[in-house]
Design a protein around this motif. Structure first.
Motif, PDB file in Angstrom:
ATOM      1  N   ARG A 266       0.856  -1.175   0.000  1.00 31.06           N
ATOM      2  CA  ARG A 266       0.000   0.000   0.000  1.00 31.06           C
ATOM      3  C   ARG A 266       0.896   1.230   0.000  1.00 31.06           C
ATOM      4  NH1 ARG A 266      -4.567  -0.875   3.543  1.00 31.06           N
ATOM      5  NH2 ARG A 266      -5.252  -1.889   1.632  1.00 31.06           N
TER       6      ARG A 266
ATOM      7  N   GLU B 205       1.451   5.110   0.104  1.00 32.17           N
ATOM      8  CA  GLU B 205       0.729   6.243   0.681  1.00 32.17           C
ATOM      9  C   GLU B 205       1.520   7.528   0.465  1.00 32.17           C
ATOM     10  OE1 GLU B 205       0.114   7.503   5.154  1.00 32.17           O
ATOM     11  OE2 GLU B 205      -1.288   5.912   4.610  1.00 32.17           O
TER      12      GLU B 205
ATOM     13  N   THR C 294      -3.796   6.893  -1.323  1.00 39.45           N
ATOM     14  CA  THR C 294      -3.244   5.543  -1.237  1.00 39.45           C
ATOM     15  C   THR C 294      -3.535   4.776  -2.516  1.00 39.45           C
ATOM     16  OG1 THR C 294      -5.214   4.637  -0.192  1.00 39.45           O
ATOM     17  CG2 THR C 294      -3.481   5.414   1.285  1.00 39.45           C
TER      18      THR C 294
ATOM     19  N   ASP D 190      -2.929   0.541  -3.781  1.00 34.76           N
ATOM     20  CA  ASP D 190      -2.367  -0.797  -3.584  1.00 34.76           C
ATOM     21  C   ASP D 190      -1.697  -1.248  -4.864  1.00 34.76           C
ATOM     22  OD1 ASP D 190      -3.350  -0.751  -1.032  1.00 34.76           O
ATOM     23  OD2 ASP D 190      -4.836  -2.316  -1.325  1.00 34.76           O
TER      24      ASP D 190
END
Length: 72
Positions: free
Chosen positions: A51, A53, A66, A68
């Protein structure tokens, strides 16, 4: 002013939610200009879902983004 439209600073981090850990190193963020930053030392040390960020700060207010990413 024009520069007030853009973040004053950003930070970058990444974690592996399934493993409950982050990266082994802290990324370095360098501001190039109002619209561009370079992130160095962003090392994904194992395969899997990370993830990513990014937090952009404008007038001391954080805006968090964010995404993934599945690395094989």
């Amino acid at each position: 002013s024009q520069s007030d439209r853009f973040p004053s600073n950003i930070t970058v981090d990444a974690t592996m939610p399934a493993h409950k850990h982050g990266m082994n190193y802290t990324p370095n963020v360098k501001r190039i200009n109002d619209r561009q930053y370079v992130v160095e030392n962003l090392l994904f040390h194992m395969p899997g879902v990370w993830r990513l960020e990014v937090t952009a700060y404008k007038s001391n207010q954080p805006y968090r983004f964010t995404r993934d990413v599945n690395l094989h």
